[in-house]
Design a protein around this motif. Structure first.
Motif, mmCIF file in Angstrom:
data_model
loop_
_atom_site.group_PDB
_atom_site.id
_atom_site.type_symbol
_atom_site.label_atom_id
_atom_site.label_comp_id
_atom_site.label_asym_id
_atom_site.label_seq_id
_atom_site.Cartn_x
_atom_site.Cartn_y
_atom_site.Cartn_z
ATOM 1 N N ALA A 29 -5.831 -5.870 -2.696
ATOM 2 C CA ALA A 29 -4.377 -6.757 -2.327
ATOM 3 C C ALA A 29 -3.896 -5.825 -0.997
ATOM 4 O O ALA A 29 -3.534 -4.928 -1.041
ATOM 5 C CB ALA A 29 -3.560 -6.527 -3.369
ATOM 6 N N ILE A 30 -3.577 -6.957 -0.143
ATOM 7 C CA ILE A 30 -2.904 -6.597 1.017
ATOM 8 C C ILE A 30 -1.685 -7.412 1.262
ATOM 9 O O ILE A 30 -1.712 -8.803 1.456
ATOM 10 C CB ILE A 30 -3.802 -6.676 2.244
ATOM 11 N N ASN A 31 -0.521 -7.204 1.248
ATOM 12 C CA ASN A 31 0.804 -7.792 1.309
ATOM 13 C C ASN A 31 1.645 -7.270 2.439
ATOM 14 O O ASN A 31 1.296 -6.257 3.234
ATOM 15 C CB ASN A 31 1.409 -7.738 -0.005
ATOM 16 N N VAL A 32 2.801 -7.807 2.619
ATOM 17 C CA VAL A 32 3.772 -7.485 3.349
ATOM 18 C C VAL A 32 4.084 -6.129 3.565
ATOM 19 O O VAL A 32 4.514 -5.476 2.328
ATOM 20 C CB VAL A 32 4.913 -8.427 3.432
ATOM 21 N N GLY A 33 3.900 -5.249 4.212
ATOM 22 C CA GLY A 33 4.250 -3.836 4.409
ATOM 23 C C GLY A 33 2.847 -3.105 4.400
ATOM 24 O O GLY A 33 2.754 -1.862 4.607
ATOM 25 N N ASN A 34 1.552 -3.583 3.973
ATOM 26 C CA ASN A 34 0.351 -2.796 3.881
ATOM 27 C C ASN A 34 -0.118 -3.003 5.268
ATOM 28 O O ASN A 34 -0.815 -2.094 5.569
ATOM 29 C CB ASN A 34 -0.696 -3.626 3.091
ATOM 30 N N SER A 35 0.416 -3.822 6.147
ATOM 31 C CA SER A 35 -0.090 -4.108 7.623
ATOM 32 C C SER A 35 -0.183 -2.872 8.327
ATOM 33 O O SER A 35 1.050 -2.124 8.200
ATOM 34 C CB SER A 35 0.475 -5.267 8.318
ATOM 35 N N GLY A 36 -1.114 -2.228 9.026
ATOM 36 C CA GLY A 36 -1.128 -0.954 9.690
ATOM 37 C C GLY A 36 -1.661 0.211 9.009
ATOM 38 O O GLY A 36 -1.972 1.170 9.454
ATOM 39 N N GLY A 37 -1.764 0.024 7.579
ATOM 40 C CA GLY A 37 -2.237 0.959 6.605
ATOM 41 C C GLY A 37 -3.554 0.999 6.737
ATOM 42 O O GLY A 37 -4.354 0.001 7.404
#
Length: 275
Positions: free
Chosen positions: A95-103
């Motif tokens: 699961a990749i959601n808003v806020g995961n980007s760049g992690g």
């Protein structure tokens, strides 16, 4: 710019350089303290089915971890609606959601093998990450030049079925034995054929022509278009040896391919050319 670490420390940072197309930036943190550093893995060794873990702060829920597997190791940008991005992404069901980007997307050894990028809208279990090998190419160029100079070669290509006699572009021939008991013709192979050459491009200057079959690109054999995309990379300008196969006479559609028509060409990749 303020950089917040995992332990809550807030440090001053400054932007060194960024690349909007890959959404990668280099940031320098101003501190004399010794900071923890993630171990970098290699995305080229990944296989579908490998387990991965996504870290980040989805929906502002800090220090969140999700897990899944690698669904595809080379999902081209054009397949997910990013027609202007000549890049490939890792696809995962983590699961990749808003806020995961760049992690980071890490393997089970804790090594970073991708940078979380986005998820498919109106779908669950379809997320994407920028492969770490690609990200490092971007970072090296940002540190060296302050920007990414992407290669420009100047040809369009298609994958077609090429028969042993040189015919291509049609349906696969029947494998039924012909009258008289003769052996059936060998099945066609998928090859990459040049469809169009851009005027004034490095490809035109190197002598590549429409109808040429690409046998090798940068020293590697070519069967499908991703074979070429994987070798282009982001380093430019540079010399790229291209081995092509060409009919002895384009005026004859039935002309057989000949050994003496295999040429070893060199193309100089250039950036910032008119598209």
């Amino acid at each position: 710019m303020t950089v917040t670490l995992n332990d809550g420390r807030r440090l001053r940072g400054r932007l060194v350089a960024m690349d909007r197309q890959s959404d990668v930036a280099v940031i320098r943190i101003d501190t004399a303290a010794k900071l923890p550093v993630a171990k970098i893995g290699s995305s080229s060794s990944l296989k579908p089915g490998d387990f991965v873990v996504a870290l980040g702060s989805p929906l502002n829920l800090t220090n969140s971890v999700t897990c899944g597997i690698v669904s595809n190791v080379a999902r081209h940008g054009s397949e997910i609606g990013m027609v202007q991005h000549n890049a490939e992404y890792l696809q995962t069901d983590a699961a990749i959601n808003v806020g995961n980007s760049g992690g980071p997307l890490v393997d089970l050894d804790g090594k970073v093998i991708g940078i979380n990028t986005m998820k498919a809208q109106r779908a669950d279990g379809i997320s994407f990450a920028l492969p770490i090998d690609t990200a490092w190419q971007v970072v090296r160029q940002l540190l060296r030049h302050g920007r990414v100079a992407r290669p420009y070669i100047g040809f369009k290509m298609v994958a077609v079925a090429v028969a042993a006699d040189g015919h291509h572009g049609g349906a696969s021939p029947s494998t039924d034995a012909p009258p008289g008991g003769a052996a059936p013709p060998p099945p066609p192979e998928t090859r990459v054929v040049i469809a169009q050459i851009m005027p004034g491009s490095p490809a035109e200057r190197a002598g590549v022509q429409p109808g040429d079959v690409i046998l090798e690109f940068d020293g590697a054999p070519v069967r499908v278009i991703p074979d070429i995309l994987a070798r282009i990379g982001l380093d430019a300008p540079r010399d790229i040896p291209v081995k092509i196969l060409r009919r002895p006479s384009e005026s004859s559609a039935a002309a057989a391919w000949g050994r003496d028509t295999v040429l070893d060409l060199v193309i100089t990749a250039e950036a910032d050319q008119p598209q």
